[in-house]
Every structure is written in structure tokens, then in C-alpha cells.
Motif scaffolding. Structure first.
Motif, PDB file in Angstrom:
ATOM      1  N   LEU A   1       0.825  -1.209   0.000  1.00  0.00           N
ATOM      2  CA  LEU A   1       0.000   0.000   0.000  1.00  0.00           C
ATOM      3  C   LEU A   1       0.860   1.260   0.000  1.00  0.00           C
ATOM      4  N   GLN A   2       1.948   1.258   0.743  1.00  0.00           N
ATOM      5  CA  GLN A   2       2.821   2.432   0.797  1.00  0.00           C
ATOM      6  C   GLN A   2       3.463   2.713  -0.558  1.00  0.00           C
ATOM      7  N   LEU A   3       3.780   1.667  -1.297  1.00  0.00           N
ATOM      8  CA  LEU A   3       4.407   1.832  -2.609  1.00  0.00           C
ATOM      9  C   LEU A   3       3.382   1.979  -3.727  1.00  0.00           C
ATOM     10  N   GLN A   4       2.110   1.977  -3.379  1.00  0.00           N
ATOM     11  CA  GLN A   4       1.016   2.120  -4.350  1.00  0.00           C
ATOM     12  C   GLN A   4       1.098   1.048  -5.444  1.00  0.00           C
ATOM     13  N   MET A   5       1.352  -0.157  -4.995  1.00  0.00           N
ATOM     14  CA  MET A   5       1.407  -1.302  -5.912  1.00  0.00           C
ATOM     15  C   MET A   5       0.117  -2.119  -5.816  1.00  0.00           C
ATOM     16  N   ASN A   6      -0.979  -1.434  -5.701  1.00  0.00           N
ATOM     17  CA  ASN A   6      -2.274  -2.097  -5.533  1.00  0.00           C
ATOM     18  C   ASN A   6      -3.276  -1.672  -6.600  1.00  0.00           C
ATOM     19  N   ASP A   7      -2.788  -1.397  -7.808  1.00  0.00           N
ATOM     20  CA  ASP A   7      -3.718  -1.032  -8.878  1.00  0.00           C
ATOM     21  C   ASP A   7      -3.913  -2.224  -9.818  1.00  0.00           C
ATOM     22  N   TYR A   8      -4.601  -1.965 -10.922  1.00  0.00           N
ATOM     23  CA  TYR A   8      -4.997  -3.024 -11.844  1.00  0.00           C
ATOM     24  C   TYR A   8      -3.822  -3.713 -12.518  1.00  0.00           C
ATOM     25  N   ARG A   9      -2.658  -3.073 -12.544  1.00  0.00           N
ATOM     26  CA  ARG A   9      -1.524  -3.656 -13.253  1.00  0.00           C
ATOM     27  C   ARG A   9      -0.912  -4.837 -12.516  1.00  0.00           C
ATOM     28  N   TYR A  10      -1.073  -4.893 -11.222  1.00  0.00           N
ATOM     29  CA  TYR A  10      -0.385  -5.895 -10.413  1.00  0.00           C
ATOM     30  C   TYR A  10      -1.286  -7.109 -10.174  1.00  0.00           C
ATOM     31  N   HIS A  11      -0.625  -8.254 -10.213  1.00  0.00           N
ATOM     32  CA  HIS A  11      -1.308  -9.515  -9.951  1.00  0.00           C
ATOM     33  C   HIS A  11      -0.464 -10.301  -8.941  1.00  0.00           C
ATOM     34  N   TYR A  12      -1.039 -10.534  -7.759  1.00  0.00           N
ATOM     35  CA  TYR A  12      -0.349 -11.240  -6.678  1.00  0.00           C
ATOM     36  C   TYR A  12      -0.945 -12.642  -6.549  1.00  0.00           C
TER      37      TYR A  12
END
Length: 951
Positions: free
Chosen positions: A264-275
Motif C-alpha cells: 500500500l505504501q508503494l502504491q502497488m495495488n492497482d490493476y496492473r499488479y497480480h499477486y
């Protein structure tokens, strides 16, 4: 009084019988018989049943005291003893011991103590180090050992082990991971692992995922990073800088919230990322911060909480006080570890029940000091190894002590909840039941930059574009396609034109790209649309969706001028060689008819049938033979009719020949008169390569130019050398320039068939030459590793199946109102002269007929010669020689004296001479020779008496 007792099974209830001994011996005898019967029955019952009490041992590490796994173990034993549905006559008693973590000595002593106390099976521990020691002890003493931990050790098939493991093997889990990566088409993936990772204390870090590292899916780039709670942020920031959007997480569940905070701090929670989380307990994670922001979170689960039987069991477990709430998570979802422990106890119970139906189980009496194995341990293990039932973790089945044929549910975060979107099975692999959730659109506020080139009919400016703004300024096939795709996927877009008006090709010297490909590489655009061909070079630097249109390279050429009318155009229906063959057949048949008529006696007839004459005439002279053949060829009468069978065969075959020739000529003449023939200097790419008068070229910097430049086919290499060396340059900067050069003449433009079709539909002076030189497709280009590729691909497939793309094609190619009204049938029709391959058979028939006629003529000649030889009383050879000499005589061949030979019946009544007098013959020989008549008698007939002719 004597009391007879029978122990009935596991109830331990005494049944007493009173037997009086003394006065009545008979009663004593009966009492003894009854006592003997019950004792014997008791022995049989005891030998076929399980012991009334079976002890089982469980070993947990001290950290797991009162944990969910321990409580699940206790609840399973409690449920079995209470319900009695599986073991109706046996009670399970457990012995739970706690050992320090990683203390192998203390663990071994504890296990040996339990075995000495008579436990018949050992459960746990979950620690991999301690579990290995317990496993070795149980193997030595042949006591079943049941585990529910992830075992990363390689299992040797056929080895004698007494361990049954409920947890799926890492090898099969990795197979499920790879199937998911293949489905999602991950070409670039990062693995973040942590020592003692997802399964708490039973993980060995990278060893767990080594199969993914060694054998990733095809063309997949794998980036591996080890992380700890203190380095989560640093590792995730590094992945962000490297633009790694597909990430596999294998960390401790206890510290997963720290990882979520870093994301969340790195803003890696948008549509581009898949975990993708390797933990099977993702349902117990707190995902509140990731809801409604389009981030992709995927994981497998082993416990199907949506199954009816599982829900009923979890409900009963929740009611079990006081430990029910401790077994379940606060979300009323049981974790994998306690569920596996519950199923392991049930596996032992089902194995005991199966053994109860077919064998005897004696209580174990072994110890670690004696090292004497339990005699019934192998039987119990084999029965447990063959059980099959439906447990909390799905279908339970074993193969060589390892879990087999299990099922994993695939979960994906969608908006505010985790939904089941598929399942994985060992036999069938991955089955996605809701593919739309993988490719659904993100937030409607997302705006993508779409670059294109102005090109008819793909993207065009409207005629009133100056009065419009935004995407409303554009129209065309690709504009409508983008509108339909965005409605399905869910994004906004802005259309912009590329700076250099080309799609992109690498520089042969520097390798640097230009055009729209360069804009995608430099991330100045999110998508690129248009007539952009998918090829190998572009696929190496950018990604393409599924093709929305299939096509190939073809040749655009100006329609050739009409063929000028010639004076002898009437000869065009037949090829030159056919005319020559007809002339040869005409001469051959004429001479054959003449010779046949000379040989056949039936063609020699009196000139006046009603009058007796001294000579006979043959109507088929050389000139008459040619005249007869000419008349029949032109379908006219000639006044001559053959009378012999041989000559009639010649005439019939010739009539058949002329019927076919004249009919074919007439039919093809009509085609030549109605079809406009064109002079086409080229018919294919090979014709183009074999000449140098007509120039040809392609669009500069496009995929068509790249195709010829990189082709390994000799013809295309030759064409590329011509185009590369031709001056002035044959390459054009735009399609319109190439089309104008074609209209000017003496130029062929190599272009893609879809655009060529559009141009030909609107210009009657242009045409397509030949077929397609290759096969390829148009696709929408994205950045390398873009998450939009798969989403847009799925939307394209949906539009193709619904027929939307075909409707758009018809709208922009054939529905704009400015279509050229050419006669397609006339355009495609072409009359060709008939060659020997078309009507050569009729010549064969003619030759066969002539051969038959010759055979018949020879037979007639021989038969007539034999008949004359018998009547003249001379040899057959001399008669045939005489007739042959006459037939081959060149002078006076139309007439011959009539030969009057009376029959034997009327020879005695003959009053007139049988032959012409020699005097008369001598006196008339001169006049006869002048009239073309020959004497009847030769010197070979001098012995025959002559008579005067009556007057």
C-alpha cells in the motif's frame, strides 16, 4: 451354583446363567453345553473384532499447545467416540505430548514412551525436522505414522515407509502453480520467498518453489528475491522499479500484514499488479485495504467451505464447546492445518473400520529398546493407505502414503470478496469456471493513451473534425473496435496520431525501433491500433493481443487494357497445335479412305446398276476422298456414300471426330466473343520476380518490407534485391502514394490484402494479382508485460464469436456507398483456347477407328481373294498378288472390267461366254485403257477357254 460369562464384543457386559448342579444331572449337562457354546462364541467374536480400546498418540511442539490443530485432533476423536458411525465397537483414547521445537532427542524419547504405552498410531509433529525423526522410528517399529505437514523430501516409489501424509506434495502444488501461470500467460514473474514461509514451520524457503525456478513455463522470465519482515518494503520497491507486475508471494502468514502495508505504501495495488499467494489460507487474510481498487489477488485453497458436507461439519464444530471457536477462524473459516489434522484422524478411523471387516488387530506390544516391529502394523498401514472418503479437505485418497487425486479451489479477489473462479485436479489440471473475472475491467477512471496512424478505413478524421473534440474527431474500423472493446474490458482511452506515421521496424544497423513500436517501448502510449501486423521482431519488444483480423500480402496492379481485335480472331477458340492436328487428321483420313476403297471389293460397283456393263467403277478416287472428308467436316453433303464395312467405319469415325471438334469450337467461340480478354503481363509473384520492366515496391518501414527483407525463400529474396537496388526508390511513405503510382502504370504495389480489398472495391481500374504470399494477422499492441493484453484478447474473442467484428468489416469495406459496380463474373471470367489436353481424346478415338477400318479392309481383301481363287481354281497367293497389284496400280484406277463367273449350279445352262473374248479384249484394249478400263483376263488365265460375245 456356577456362573458362565461371555464378553460380548466391546460392551463388556456380563450375561449370567444359573446352572443347578446336584439332583438333576440332565440339567447340569445342559448347563455345561450352554456354557461351552457361549465361551466358544466369545472366542470367535474376540478374534474377529477390534480391541475395545485403541490408543493413539499425538506429538505437538510446545508452540502448538492449545492450537487449532490440537483442538481439531481432540474434536475428531470426540466425534468418533460419540457418533459411533465409523467405529461402533471401539473407543479411541489419545495421548498428547508436547516437545520443544527442534529438540530431536527429547522428541525421540517422547515417541518411544508413547509406543511403550501401547499406542497403535502416532500423529505429528508438524515440524519438518522432528517429523523426520518420528517417521524413522515408526518405520523401524512398523507403527503407522500420520502427518499433515508439507513434506519437501523426494519420495522414492516402492520404498517401505509407514507414513501417511494428508498434505498435498510440493511437486503437485507446483504443477498447479505452473498451470495457472500458463493460463494467465505470464512471461515475466517475480518470486518473493521467505525462510520458514507460508506453511509456518514446515517450509524450506526456496526449496519449496525450486521446480518453478528450474522449469518455468515457456518463454517466462523469473526474478527471485528473498525477503524478511524488515526488507519487505525494499524488495517490493525493487520489483516496482523493475516493472514486475506478476508476483508470487511465499511468506509467513503471521507477517503478511507487514507485506500488505509495504504494498500500500508503494502504491502497488492497482490493476496492473497480480499477486499470487502460495498459502492455502488466503481466506483468513485481512484484505480490506485491497477491495475495490482493481488489484488482482489469486490463491488456491484446500478446504471447500462452500461444500454442503463441509459447512455442516464446520457448523457442528463451531457448536463444540468450549473449543469450537478456537478451531475456526474469526471469519468462521477453518485453516488448512487443523482441517488436515481432522482428516488424518478420520483416515485412521476409516482404516480401522476396513480392517475390522477383514482381519484381526492385536494390541501393539513393542518398544524402542527391543526394536521388534509390530506384527499387525503392516496390515493397519495398508488399510489406511487404501481408504477413500470425503473429508474437510475434499476427496481423501492415498497412493504410497501420499495424498492423491485431491482438488484445489482457485480463488480471486473481486471487489469486496474472494470468489471461486476455478479448480485444479491432478488428473485434469486447471479448469477456469469464471474466466471473465480474470479479464474484467478495472476502474472506469483509468484512461489509456491509444496511438495510431491515419489510414483508410481503419482510422480517419471526420469531414467536420475541426468542429469536434476528443475521440469524436475520428471514425473508422479501429475506432469502432476500440469502442466495443472498452465497453467490455472497462477503460477510457484517448486517441492520438503517431509522430512519424509508420507502425515501426528496427533499424538494420543500430537495431533501434521507430514508429508506434518505439512509442510503446518508451511507454509514451499504452496501446497501438491500426493495420499493425503481428510478427516475430515486434513480439520480442512489445506484446500483441489475439489477432482481430487475418490477412496476407498480395499484389495491387492496374487493370490491363483490352486485347485488340485481330482479323483472324475466329481461330482463337482452338490452340495452334489443335489446328495443326486437325489438318494432319484431315489428310490422314482422306488417304486412308482412298486406300481402303481400293482394297475393298465392295467399293467396286457397276456405274449403272440396272444395266449390264463390262466394267466396274470405284467412286473413291483421291480427289473424291478429299471431297468426302471435306464435306463431312463442314457438316455438308458430298454425294458419295461408302458401301464397304471398312470405308463406312472410316466415315463413321470421322463424323464422330468432326462432331466433337465442331461442337467444341462453337462453344468456345461464343466465350471468346462475349468475354473481354485482357493482356496481363504478370500473373503471380514469380512473374514479377522474373521481369524487370515493371517496378514494384512496398510501404517503407512496414511489416511487408520486413517480410521480404528477412525471407529465406529464393523468389522473395530476389524481389528484395530488386526493390533495394531500384532507383528511384520503389518504397512509398503511405498507401495513397503507392496506389497513385499503380494508377500511373508500370508499377505493382505489394500491400496487405485487407487494405488492398478496400482499395479495389472503390477503384475499378485496380485489381488484385495472384493469391496471398503469406498468412498473418492484425493485433492491438501493448507494452511488454501489460495486464491489458489478456483482457483485450478475451474481449476480441468475444466480439469474433458474436459476429461483431465481421459486421464492422462489412460496414467499412462494403457498406459505405462508394463501391465500384464492376461485373465480378466478367472480371473473374477468362476464355482460354482449347488445347490438346482438352480434346486430345477425340484424336485417339479417330486413330483407333482408322486402325479398325484397316483391319476390316484386310479381312475383306483376304475373303474376296479366297473366294476368287476357289472359283478360278488357282492358288490363294497368286490371286491375292494379282488383286494387290491392281489395287496398287496408279493408272486408270477408277474402273476395272466386270468379272462374270457363273455359279456352279447354272454353269451347264450357260449359253453365253463367261469371259470377255480375247479378240474383243485385244481390239478394245486400247479404247479401254483410254477410258481408264483394264482387261479382265491376264496372262495367268490363258488356260481358260474364251468365247465370243453375243451381239
Amino acid at each position: 451354583m456356577k456362573k458362565c460369562v461371555k464378553w460380548k464384543g466391546s460392551d463388556h457386559r456380563k450375561v449370567s446363567f444359573e446352572c443347578s448342579v446336584g439332583k438333576n444331572c440332565r440339567n447340569s449337562f445342559y448347563c455345561g453345553m450352554i456354557l461351552y457354546f457361549f465361551v466358544f462364541s466369545s472366542l470367535i467374536n474376540l478374534s474377529s473384532c477390534l480391541p475395545p480400546v485403541i490408543k493413539i498418540g499425538a506429538i505437538f511442539v510446545e508452540d502448538q499447545k492449545d492450537s487449532a490443530a490440537e483442538l481439531a485432533f481432540k474434536y475428531a476423536v470426540y466425534r468418533l467416540n460419540k457418533e459411533r458411525s465409523i467405529l461402533p465397537n471401539t473407543t479411541l483414547m489419545y495421548d498428547i505430548q508436547y516437545v520443544p521445537k527442534e529438540d530431536t532427542f527429547h522428541t525421540s524419547k517422547t515417541a518411544c514412551k508413547q509406543i511403550s504405552n501401547g499406542v497403535q498410531a502416532v500423529f505429528g509433529p508438524s515440524d519438518p525436522l522432528l517429523g523426520a525423526h518420528i517417521q524413522s522410528i515408526c518405520d523401524a517399529l512398523e507403527i503407522p505414522h500420520l502427518e499433515s505437514r508439507l513434506d519437501t523430501e523426494i519420495h522414492v516409489k516402492g520404498s517401505q515407509e509407514f507414513t501417511v501424509n494428508l498434505h498435498p506434495s510440493q511437486e503437485l502444488l507446483n504443477s498447479a502453480y505452473k498451470d495457472l501461470m500458463t493460463y494467465l500467460n505470464w512471461t515475466k514473474v517475480a518470486i518473493v520467498y521467505e525462510e520458514n514461509g507460508a506453511e509456518t514451520v514446515n517450509s524450506k524457503g526456496l526449496i519449496r518453489l525450486q521446480d518453478l525456478v528450474r522449469t518455468p513455463t515457456k518463454n517466462t522470465e523469473v526474478y527471485i528475491r528473498q525477503a524478511t519482515p524488515s526488507t519487505y518494503r525494499h524488495v517490493m520497491d525493487e520489483l516496482k522499479q523493475r516493472e514486475m507486475f506478476n508476483i508470487i508471494i511465499d511468506t509467513k502468514p503471521e507477517t503478511i500484514q507487514l507485506l500488505f502495508r509495504a504494498i500500500l505504501q508503494l502504491q502497488m495495488n492497482d490493476y496492473r499488479y497480480h499477486y499470487f499467494f502460495t498459502s492455502l489460507d488466503v481466506e483468513t487474510f485481512d484484505l480490506e485495504d485491497f477491495k475495490y481498487n482493481s488489484v488482482n489477488i489469486t490463491a488456491f485453497r484446500l478446504v471447500d467451505s462452500e461444500n454442503i458436507r463441509s459447512r455442516l461439519l464446520l457448523r457442528d464444530m463451531e457448536r463444540f464447546q468450549p473449543i469450537g471457536h478456537s478451531i475456526l477462524n474469526k471469519t468462521n473459516v477453518i485453516k488448512t492445518a487443523p482441517a488436515l489434522m481432522f482428516d488424518s484422524v478420520m483416515s485412521l478411523a476409516h482404516g480401522l473400520a476396513a480392517l475390522d471387516r477383514g482381519a484381526t488387530l492385536r494390541i501393539a506390544n513393542v518398544s524402542c529398546e527391543d526394536e521388534k516391529p509390530w506384527s499387525d502394523g503392516t496390515s493397519l498401514f495398508n488399510y489406511v493407505n487404501t481408504v477413500e472418503f470425503q473429508g474437510l479437505t475434499g476427496p481423501v485418497r492415498f497412493q504410497d502414503g501420499r495424498r492423491a487425486n485431491f482438488k484445489l479451489d482457485l480463488l480471486k479477489l473481486r471487489r469486496d470478496e474472494l470468489l471461486k473462479v476455478g479448480e485444479w485436479k491432478q488428473q485434469s489440471g486447471l479448469n477456469i469456471t469464471a474466466p471473465k473475472y480474470f479479464f474484467e475491467g478495472g476502474s472506469p477512471n483509468i484512461t489509456l493513451i491509444v496511438m495510431t496512424n491515419e489510414e483508410t478505413p481503419y482510422v480517419m478524421l471526420r469531414h467536420n473534425a475541426a468542429n469536434l473534440t476528443g475521440n469524436a474527431r475520428y471514425e473508422g474500423f479501429c475506432v469502432d473496435l476500440l469502442k466495443a472493446i472498452s465497453a467490455i474490458v472497462g477503460f477510457q482511452y484517448v486517441i492520438e496520431f503517431g509522430p512519424d506515421k509508420i507502425y515501426g521496424a528496427p533499424d538494420p544497423d543500430t537495431g533501434e525501433w521507430n514508429g508506434l513500436v518505439k512509442q510503446l517501448i518508451e511507454k509514451k502510449a499504452d496501446l497501438a491500433v491500426g493495420s499493425m501486423t503481428i510478427n516475430y521482431a515486434r513480439e520480442n519488444v512489445i506484446d500483441f493481443t489475439k489477432p482481430f483480423m487475418n490477412l496476407g500480402i498480395s499484389i495491387l496492379f492496374k487493370i490491363p487494357s483490352s486485347q485488340p481485335t485481330r482479323l483472324f480472331s475466329f481461330m482463337n477458340p482452338l490452340a495452334i497445335e489443335i489446328w495443326l492436328y486437325v489438318l494432319a487428321a484431315f489428310v490422314l483420313v482422306s488417304f486412308t479412305l482412298f486406300v481402303m476403297a481400293r482394297f475393298s471389293p465392295y467399293e467396286w460397283q457397276a456405274p449403272h446398276p440396272c444395266l449390264k456393263t463390262d466394267f466396274v467403277v470405284n467412286q473413291f478416287s483421291v480427289s473424291n476422298s478429299f471431297w468426302f472428308i471435306t464435306g463431312t467436316f463442314l457438316r455438308q453433303g458430298s454425294g458419295l456414300n461408302p458401301k464397304a464395312a471398312s470405308t463406312r467405319i472410316v466415315g463413321g469415325i470421322w463424323w464422330f471426330f468432326t462432331l466433337i471438334i465442331i461442337s467444341s469450337y462453337t462453344a468456345n467461340l461464343a466465350a471468346f466473343l462475349t468475354v473481354e480478354r485482357m493482356i496481363t503481363p504478370i500473373e503471380s509473384a514469380e512473374d514479377l520476380a522474373d521481369q524487370s520492366e515493371i517496378a514494384y515496391g512496398t510501404l517503407g518501414g512496414g511489416s511487408t518490407m520486413t517480410f521480404f527483407r528477412d525471407s529465406k525463400i529464393e523468389t522473395y529474396q530476389k524481389m528484395w534485391r530488386f526493390m533495394e537496388s531500384k532507383q528511384p526508390s520503389v518504397f512509398v511513405s503511405a498507401y495513397d502514394e503507392g496506389i497513385n503510382r499503380v494508377l500511373e502504370g508500370n508499377y505493382a504495389f505489394l500491400m496487405e490484402s485487407t487494405t488492398l480489398d478496400y482499395v479495389v472495391q472503390r477503384n475499378c481500374n485496380l485489381t488484385q494479382i495472384g493469391g496471398l504470399l503469406d498468412s498473418k494477422g492484425y493485433g492491438i499492441a501493448t507494452q511488454k508485460g501489460s495486464p491489458w493484453r489478456d483482457k483485450i484478447s478475451l474481449a476480441i474473442l468475444e466480439l469474433q464469436e458474436n459476429g461483431i467484428i465481421q459486421m464492422l468489416y462489412s460496414k467499412w469495406w462494403r457498406g459505405t456507398g462508394d463501391i465500384c459496380n464492376r461485373d465480378e463474373k466478367k472480371k473473374e471470367s477468362k476464355a482460354n483456347a482449347l488445347g490438346i489436353e482438352n480434346i486430345g481424346g477425340v484424336f485417339v478415338v479417330l486413330l483407333c477407328g482408322l486402325a479398325l477400318a484397316i483391319v476390316v479392309a484386310i479381312l475383306e481383301f483376304c475373303w474376296n481373294s479366297k473366294k476368287n481363287a476357289q472359283m478360278d481354281r488357282q492358288s490363294l497367293c497368286s490371286e491375292m498378288a494379282e488383286e494387290l497389284r491392281f489395287a496398287l496400280r496408279c493408272q486408270g484406277s477408277r474402273q476395272r472390267p466386270a468379272l462374270r463367273r457363273p455359279c456352279s449350279r447354272c454353269a451347264q445352262q450357260a449359253t453365253g461366254p463367261a469371259y470377255i473374248s480375247s479378240n474383243v479384249r485385244s481390239s478394245e484394249s486400247i479404247s479401254h485403257r483410254e477410258n481408264g478400263m483394264l482387261p479382265m483376263l491376264e496372262r495367268r488365265k490363258s488356260g481358260v477357254q474364251s468365247f465370243e460375245i453375243e451381239t
